[in-house]
Design an enzyme around this catalytic site. Structure first.
Site, PDB file in Angstrom:
ATOM      1  N   GLY A 238     -39.247  21.232  -7.399  1.00 49.77           N
ATOM      2  CA  GLY A 238     -39.083  22.710  -7.105  1.00 49.77           C
ATOM      3  C   GLY A 238     -40.370  23.308  -7.678  1.00 49.77           C
TER       4      GLY A 238
ATOM      5  N   ASN B 259     -28.665  22.016  -9.229  1.00 49.03           N
ATOM      6  CA  ASN B 259     -29.685  21.603  -8.026  1.00 49.03           C
ATOM      7  C   ASN B 259     -28.348  21.097  -7.069  1.00 49.03           C
ATOM      8  OD1 ASN B 259     -30.556  18.150  -7.540  1.00 49.03           O
ATOM      9  ND2 ASN B 259     -31.215  19.998  -6.482  1.00 49.03           N
ATOM     10  N   GLY B 260     -28.598  21.558  -5.885  1.00 47.77           N
ATOM     11  CA  GLY B 260     -27.641  21.238  -4.837  1.00 47.77           C
ATOM     12  C   GLY B 260     -27.126  22.504  -4.180  1.00 47.77           C
TER      13      GLY B 260
ATOM     14  N   TYR C 289     -37.643  10.479  -0.269  1.00 49.01           N
ATOM     15  CA  TYR C 289     -38.673  11.349  -0.529  1.00 49.01           C
ATOM     16  C   TYR C 289     -38.589  12.182  -1.688  1.00 49.01           C
ATOM     17  CZ  TYR C 289     -41.481  15.564   0.406  1.00 49.01           C
ATOM     18  OH  TYR C 289     -42.283  16.461   0.536  1.00 49.01           O
TER      19      TYR C 289
ATOM     20  N   CYS D 172     -34.030  22.000  -6.405  1.00 50.34           N
ATOM     21  CA  CYS D 172     -33.957  22.218  -7.592  1.00 50.34           C
ATOM     22  C   CYS D 172     -34.141  21.122  -8.770  1.00 50.34           C
ATOM     23  CB  CYS D 172     -32.672  22.943  -8.313  1.00 50.34           C
ATOM     24  SG  CYS D 172     -32.365  24.328  -7.632  1.00 50.34           S
TER      25      CYS D 172
END
Lengths: 503, 503, 503, 503
Positions: B54, B129-130, B274, B28
C-alpha cells in the site's frame, strides 16, 4: 492588541517567535445555507468574511441529493475553497462550513469541523463556535454506554447525543441533544433536507439568520451576509433552536423552539471589544459604532493631555477615531502596519527575532518626533506587545507616551470558546500596583476603560450588578453559567482525550 | 504484471494515463510492536518494508505511558515517518502502523488507519489488512443502536463492537468483536498495555509474530522483521487471536485463543503470485522459491520453443529464472525498467501519453532482435499492459513472442481485500476463445499456468476439489466464505457510507 | 555499485545519510531535435530516457520562429516536462535539452543547462556533457578581455568563444569555438535554424545521430532514440562537429567537419562499466552484451567456487548473468531492491539512519541461508556500500561471501565529466594489501576484473599499452589528454568561480 | 488605488481575476550594507521594510572574505530570507539585496537581481531600481563587440560596461559605466571591499545613505533604515556616484563623484503619491505629511459637501485624514479591508470571481447608510477598481458618493521604472468629458487634485513650467530626459531580448 493576519495561539512567548501571540483567540466561525444551487461557493465566501474568527483550518460539507461531500483543510479559506476544482468536489444545494483556530498536524485535521456522522436517521454534519462547559461529563457518560469517541472535539458529543436520542426525526433529536449542552456556543447542523442552528441559553456567542433569494442562511456575523449580498433577517435568540427544512413544493419552512428555561440575553462583551469585524452588526449594534463609543467614553474618563491620538493598528483604530472626535486631539497614523507579514517568519533566525514587533509595525517618525502621544489599543492581555509598541513609539522620538485601552483589565479565564492565557500570565494579575504596571509597559500613563464605560458604550447603561446585561467574567470574574467540567476536574480542561493534540 | 512504484488504483484505463493500472491492488500492510523504546522508528521501518502492500497513505499510533499519539499522512512511509521531528511526535514503547492503498483528498485521510477511539476501558487503535464481508450488516445494526459512524472504513465497525462488548477488559472485548467478523483479514490493535492480533478463520490474509530482544512484533510479512533484524517466531494461525500484554515485572505475556469454529487454513494464492515480497516467508514457504517453482511448472506445461526467457520486470523475474533453469533456455534482461518513473507523469500531455508503456519499460534491442522470445509475467488482469509489452518486444525486432503467465486465468472478483476490476473487464472473461485472446495480446502463443501447476508450486500437491488447500476464487469462482453483504445487496459493495469518497 | 534512483553527489559519507553516495556520478545527458513539430515533447521523452545520466535538474530551450523559450527546473524530467502547461510554454520545431547531476539552491539553477545567450548573430543555446580541461584558462583570457561570466558552468566559456569569433555565421563560429576546447565532452547547440553537435577529439563522451521522419536528432545514448521510435543513424565521430541546418525547401542539410588534429577514438570505459543504460548501443556495442562479457571474463579469471551467483541490483545484474552462464552456477536474486526509496529519506533520524543499506536492499534469506554466495557488482569506489552489502548477505546466513567486481580497481580521479571522490578515499588507494582490503569489505574473497579482461569484453582484444583503445585513466593513471587547468593550478579544480556553489 | 499585498502586473483585466491590477507597479527596492557582521540578516530586514516596492522576488548577495554567495527566490522576503538556514548560506560582512516586481517561471528567476559577474577585477553584484532609457542601444553595441547577454535585465548592461571599461579599479569602472546610462534609476553595487551607489542625473528614483554603528548603508527609502535602527545620513544626490570602501584599519572611506553634467533634482512625484511608504522621508519630506497636505489641498479645491470622509484603504488614508482635518467633516472607516486576501484567490472559480472587490473590501454599512460620502483615493489609473468601490459604497446605502482623488489625472506612460498600462487604457484618456468619466465611475461627483495643488503639497510652491521641480510626465506629458530606445524603436520597449519572458 490588533487583529492579526496570522494566529499564533500555540506559541508561547518563550520558545516561539510570536508576532501575534499577545492576543485572545476565539475558536470559530460558522456558516450554513439551504436550498441554493451555489451552496458551497457561497459558504466559501461566507467563511472568507468570517476568516478573522479562525485562520488555521476550514471545512465545508455539502449534500447533493444523493451523497454527502466533505472537504476540510488546514489553512485559509482562500487557500483552498475558491478553486474551481475544490468547488466541484462540493456539489449540492445545502452546505455548512466552519473556520477554526487550531493546532497543526494530523490530530488537528481530524478535529477540523464540520464533523460528519452517519446516523440511523441519515447523515448529519455539525459545526460549532464556542465551548460546552459540561462536554467532558457528557462524553464520559456516552463512552460508558459503549460509544466510541474518535476526536477530541466537544462537537462529537453533540453527534452522539443526537444518535442516542429516542426522538423521531433529526430535528427533534437535535433539539433534545442541545437541551443537554451547557456553556457558550453557536451551533449549526445540516442533514439531507435541513439546516439547523442553536444558540446557548445566554446567547454568549452570536448567530444570525439571513436570506438570499429565499435560501435561509445561518452565520456567526452579519459580515458573512454582506459579502454575498444576503439580507439580514434577525439574530437567533438566546436559547433558541431554529430548524429550516426543505418542503416538497420547493419552499423552506422555518420553525423555532426553546428547549431551555428562559434566561436573559448576555452577549459576550469581547465580541464588541475585539472579535467581531467592525462592519458587523452584533445583537443590533454596529461593532464599529460601539468601538468608537468605547473610545469616546475612554476620552471622557482618561482626560490625558496630548498632541496626537495614535491607534495601534488595526484593532485600536475605531476607538482612536472616537477618542479623537471626543477629545478634539488630532487622529494620526503614528504607527504603520506592514502588510507583508503573512504566514511567514514562522521560525526566523535569532538575528531576525530580535527585531520582533518592527517586522509588523513601524513608527511614523515624522509624526511622533517630539510629540505627546496618546496611544489607543483595544485591549491588553499579557502586555508584552504593548511594551514593545510603546518602546517603538518612544524610539521614534515621542516626548510622552500615554497608553489608553478601550476595555477594562482582563483578570479571569474564559470557558466559552476564547483561548485565554493562564490567569497568572495576564498583565492585570501580574501587576496589581498601577504604577508598576505602567512602569512595566514603559508608558507615561496608562488608562483602562471602566466596566461601566464599556457597558455604556455597548448598551447605553451602566452595569446592573444583579443582572449583568452582558457576559463579562474576564473583567469581573462573574461567570454566567456553572462550569461543570471545571468543578469536577478542579483544573483547566484543555485536554479532553487520552489522545494528545499534535504540536 | 509487475510490482509497481506507483499505485494507480483510482485510475481507469479510459480517462487517466495509467502506467500501473493493469494490476491488482491489495489494500494494506500492518505492523505493531510492544515494549520497545524505539517503537515508532521500528514501526516506520517495518512499514517501509511493507510499502509494496500500500503506497498512498500510512499512519502510526503510539502510547507513551500517558497519552496516545497519532500521525497519519498521505504518501510513502519514507516521505514522512523517517524525519526526526515526526518521530518525536510519536513517543512511547508501543506502536501500531498501517500502510494503505487508497484514494486522495480529505475523506481519504479520514479513513487512513490506524483508527483510534477512546472507550470506557481506555484508548484503542486498530489497523487491518483485508475486508470484512459482513461489515455493512454489522454497521447497520450498530447505527440502529445509536452509534455514529464517522468513516467509511470497515475497521470502524471493529471499534464499535469492542466498545459495545459486555466483556471485561479490552482483550476479552477484542476477542468477542473479532468473533463477529467474517471475511479475509489480518488485524492488529493496541491499547495502553497490549498488542493484539487476529487472523480470519481461513487465514486468507497473512500475519506473523516476531521478536526483537523480547519485544513482540506483529507484521503482515516476514520482510518487515528482517529489516529491523527481528526474529521470526511463527505465523499467527488461521482463526487465532493473540494478545501480548506487558506485565508489571517488565516481561510480556502472550496468550492465544480461537473464537471461531475450526477451519482448515486457506492462504490467499495471490500473496504468492503477486502481493508478497519475494524475500518474505508466507505460511512457511519462501515466496521467491514458490515463484521459481511456478516458472518451472510453467516450463513443463508450456513446452514453448524459444531462444530467450525474458521477464516482465520486476514481477515476472523469479518465475522467469525458474522457467529458464527448467527449460535450459537462457535467461536475459530483454526489457529494462526505467527507475525514474516515480510519482510523476500523473497527468501528462497527450503527446507524452501516447508513449505509454515506454516511459516505464524499454526493450533491450540488442538481445531481442531476430530472436524467439519467451516472455514471462506473473499474472494478467485486463491484458492491456501485456498488449503493450508484447508490442514493445516485437518493435525491438523479436521474431516470435510467446507470453507465458505464471498463474491461471483470473475470472472472478475478490471480496477479501484485493481491489479487482469489474469481472467483465478481466481478460479471461472478455475472450473465451484462446486464439482471439492471443490475437488481442498480439503474441504468437499464450500460456497460463494451470491451477494444479500453481497448487503444486505452492503446496507440493494438486488442488483437492473438496477441500481446496488455498483461497483461489479469482481463478475458480469458489469463495471460501459466505458473502453476507454482497448477498444482501445483490451488487458490489464498494461504498459503505452515504459520505462519498473524495476523488 | 548499483544504478540509483536518487543521486547524492553532494553528500559526504560522514555528515549526510547517503543511500547512493558510494557511486561515481556523471554530469549530464543531452538531446536535441530539429524540424519536428513536437520538438519539446520529444526532447522531454529523450531526457526521460537519459535520466540515469543526471537526476537533479533538467532544462529545455526551443525556438518557435520568433522567439526562444527556455524552461529549466530542479528535479526529474517527469516532475515537470510532461505537463501540458509546461509543453505549451515550449513551442517550436527545434529544441535542445539537458539533464544535470547537480547541487541544490539558487546557484545551481543558474547553472542548469541549456545555457542561452543572445549574440550578434542571434540567439544560441548550448548543452553539454563532460568537462573541458582548459576551461579555467580560457575563462581567464575571456574575462581579461572585458567579458563577464555569470555562471560557474564551463559551458559559458563556449558561448563566449562563439560570441568573440570573427567567423561569419553561427556554424563557423561554433566550429572555431570548439577547436579551442580540450577535454572530454559531447556538446550540442541550437540556433534559430540549426542543430549542431560536437564530440571531443578522443570521443571520450558519447553522442549519436538519429532521425525521426526526417528530423535529425542528437542524443547522448541510443536509448533516447528508442523511446521515441527514432532511427539510429550513426555515432558522431571523435573530433567531429556536425551541423544540421533547415533549408528553405523544408529539408535539412547535414554537414560535418573535423577542426582538430586526427586522433584515435578512445571511448570512456565507464560508459560500459556503469553509466550507459544497458539497452543502449555505445560505439557500436550493446552495453548489456558488454556487461555480460565482463561477467563471463570475470568468471574465467576468478574461478571461485560457490553455490549461487547473486547480483548487487541493478548495476551488477548483467555481469552476474554472464558470470552464471560462464560458470554454470545458478543465477539467483539473493538481494531484493526496495523500489520505494525515492527522493525521500533525505535526512532521517539517527534511529533510521542506523538501518542504512537495509532501506534500499533486503536479503532474500530463503536463497542465501547456508550458501556459498558469489556476489557480483559492477564496480567498487570507496567500498563503503560493498561492506554493508556483504554484511547484509552474511546476516542472512550465507556461509561464504565472495565479492567479484566486473571492473578493475579504481585508482585515479577523472577530469572528463565524472565526479570522482578524492583519490585517497578510493578503496584501491586505501588498501594496497589485498587481504586487508578483503578484510575491510568483510568478504571471504575479493576479485576485480583485470584491465585486459575488461578490454576484451568491450573491444575483443587486450589493452595496447602504446595506443590504448579506450579511455581508462581511472584504472591505469594514463590520461588521454593534457590537463591544462590542473597543471596550472596544481590542485583539484572543482571551483571555477569566486561565486561559491550553494549547498 | 490602494497599496496591495499581492501584485498582479502580469494580469490583464479580461482574462485573469485581479484584485490588485488597477494600480501602477514600481519594479524594485534596493538595500546594501558594508562591514557589518550581520550583513545578510540586516539586508533581509531592510528588504522586508521595502517589500511594498516589489513582492514577487528577492535576492541577496554577500561576500565572506573568500567567496561570493548568492541566493535569489521568487516570493516575499519573509518567505525565505529570515530562515536561519538561509542566512547561514549568506555569510559575510558586505551584502546587497533587491526586491523585484516581476513575472513567474524560469526566465523570471534568471532575471531576479542582484546580478553577479566575475570580472578581471574580481566579482561584482549589481541591483537596481528604475529603468535605463538607452539600455537597448547600449546592449546592441555590447553584443556587436562580441559580448553575450544572458538575461533580459537592463542591469546586465551595467555589468558589461563595467567589464569593458579601461579604467583601473572597480570604483572607477563603475563611475564610467554609470556615465553612459540614461533614464531614472537608483543603483547599488558591491565588490569584495566596496559598496557603491548611483542615482540618475535628475534623481528620479530615490536612494538614501544610512549608518549603523559605522557600517554604511544604501537603501531606496528611510523605512529600511528605521527597521534596523540605523541612522539616516543623507540622500544620495541626483547624479551622484558614491563609493564606500573598507580600509585596512577597519574604517570605511566614503567618496563621491558626479560623472554627469549637473541637472536640477526632479524626484518622481509618484513616490509621494503612491509608492513610498508613508513613514519614509523622501528628499527631506515626510511622505505621510505630503499625503495629508495633498488631502488638505484637495479639500480646498473640491469644496464638496458631505457627511463623512471615507478613505479607500490603505492608500487613501493619509489624504483622507488631511481632507477631514481641512474640511471639518468627520473621518470614518467606511470601508473595511479584509486582511486575509494574501497570495490566494489566484484563479478562483467563476462563482467566486463574480464577488470581485468584496473579497478584499467590505462596506461598513452602519456608517454609510443614508450618508453623503466623500471617498478619498490616492490615484486612479484605469478606473476599474474605483467603479467597483463606488458601487460597494452605494450598495451599503450611501445617499451620495463623491470621489476625490489626491493626485491629477494620469495621461502618459512612464519609462523610468513604473509599469504603466497602455495609455489608451488610462481612465483620463478614455473619457475626456468629465461627466462621462463621472458616469463611468458611477459617482455623484469626481475631483482630481490639480498639478499645482500636488506641487504645493510636495514642495510648497506651484509648478514652474520652465523648470519643473519634479518628474511629472504621467500627469503632464513632459519627460525629463530623452527616450533613446523608444525613439529608435518607435514603440514600447517591454521586450529587450529574443528570449521571451515566461508567463
Amino acid at each position: 492588541m490588533a487583529h492579526s493576519s496570522h494566529p499564533a495561539g500555540n506559541a508561547s512567548e518563550n520558545d516561539v517567535f510570536d508576532l501575534e501571540g499577545d492576543t485572545l483567540q476565539e475558536e470559530c466561525g460558522v456558516f450554513g445555507i439551504l436550498q441554493h444551487k451555489d451552496a458551497a461557493a457561497l459558504t466559501a465566501l461566507g467563511l472568507h468574511a468570517l476568516q478573522h474568527r479562525g485562520q488555521e483550518a476550514a471545512g465545508i460539507v455539502t449534500y447533493d441529493g444523493q451523497r454527502f461531500h466533505s472537504e476540510r483543510r488546514m489553512g485559509l479559506v482562500g487557500d483552498h475553497y475558491t478553486d474551481p476544482q475544490m468547488l466541484e468536489k462540493l456539489p449540492g444545494d445545502v452546505a455548512v462550513g466552519h473556520n477554526r483556530y487550531s493546532t497543526t498536524g494530523e490530530v488537528a485535521l481530524r478535529n477540523v469541523q464540520p464533523l460528519f456522522a452517519e446516523l440511523s436517521v441519515g447523515g448529519i454534519a455539525v459545526a460549532h463556535n464556542g465551548n460546552f462547559t459540561n462536554a467532558l461529563k457528557l462524553r464520559r457518560e456516552i463512552i460508558a454506554k459503549g460509544a466510541i469517541c474518535q476526536s477530541t472535539s466537544d462537537s462529537e458529543v453533540v453527534l452522539h447525543l443526537i444518535a442516542q436520542s429516542k426522538q423521531q426525526g433529526s430535528a427533534a433529536r437535535f433539539v433534545e441533544a442541545i437541551s443537554h449542552m451547557e456553556g457558550g456556543y453557536a451551533l449549526i447542523a445540516m442533514t439531507r433536507t435541513k439546516l439547523m442552528g442553536a444558540r446557548d441559553p445566554f446567547g454568549i456567542r452570536p448567530l444570525v439568520l439571513g436570506d438570499l433569494d429565499g435560501a435561509p442562511i445561518l452565520a456567526s456575523e452579519t459580515c458573512a451576509l454582506d459579502i454575498i449580498g444576503a439580507k439580514f433577517v434577525r439574530d437567533i435568540e438566546n436559547g433558541e433552536v431554529i430548524v429550516c427544512e426543505k418542503q416538497e413544493d420547493g419552499t423552506v419552512k422555518i420553525t423555532s423552539s426553546k428547549p431551555f428555561a428562559p434566561k436573559p440575553e448576555r452577549v459576550c462583551l469581547f465580541e464588541y471589544v475585539y472579535f467581531a469585524r467592525p462592519d458587523s452588526i452584533v445583537a443590533g449594534r454596529s461593532v464599529y459604532n460601539v468601538r468608537k463609543a468605547m473610545g469616546r467614553n475612554l476620552a471622557r474618563e482618561a482626560q490625558v493631555e496630548g498632541d496626537l491620538v495614535v491607534p495601534v493598528p488595526d484593532g485600536g483604530t475605531p476607538a482612536a477615531i472616537g477618542y479623537a472626535q471626543e477629545s478634539g486631539i488630532p487622529f494620526e497614523l503614528g504607527i504603520i502596519r506592514n502588510h507583508y507579514v503573512g504566514r511567514t517568519f514562522i521560525e526566523p533566525s535569532q538575528q531576525i527575532r530580535a527585531f520582533g514587533v518592527k517586522l509588523k509595525h513601524s513608527a511614523n517618525r515624522g509624526q511622533l518626533d517630539g510629540k505627546r502621544v496618546i496611544l489607543v489599543d483595544d485591549s491588553v492581555v499579557r502586555g508584552t506587545t504593548s511594551t514593545k509598541i510603546v518602546q517603538l513609539v518612544r524610539d521614534a522620538g515621542a516626548r510622552e507616551v500615554h497608553l489608553v485601552v478601550a476595555s477594562p483589565k482582563i483578570t479571569h479565564s474564559d470557558y466559552y470558546g476564547i483561548d485565554t492565557p493562564d490567569p497568572e500570565k495576564l498583565l492585570a494579575n501580574q501587576y496589581t500596583d498601577h504604577d508598576e504596571m505602567c512602569k512595566f509597559i514603559g508608558c507615561d500613563s496608562l488608562q483602562f476603560l471602566s466596566v461601566d464605560g464599556l457597558y455604556d458604550a455597548v448598551g447605553g447603561a451602566p452595569r446592573d450588578p444583579k443582572n449583568p446585561q452582558f457576559t463579562d467574567h474576564y473583567f469581573t470574574g462573574e461567570y454566567p453559567t456553572r462550569l461543570v467540567d471545571l468543578e469536577a476536574e478542579n483544573g483547566p480542561l484543555k485536554q479532553q482525550s487520552l489522545l494528545r493534540e499534535a504540536g
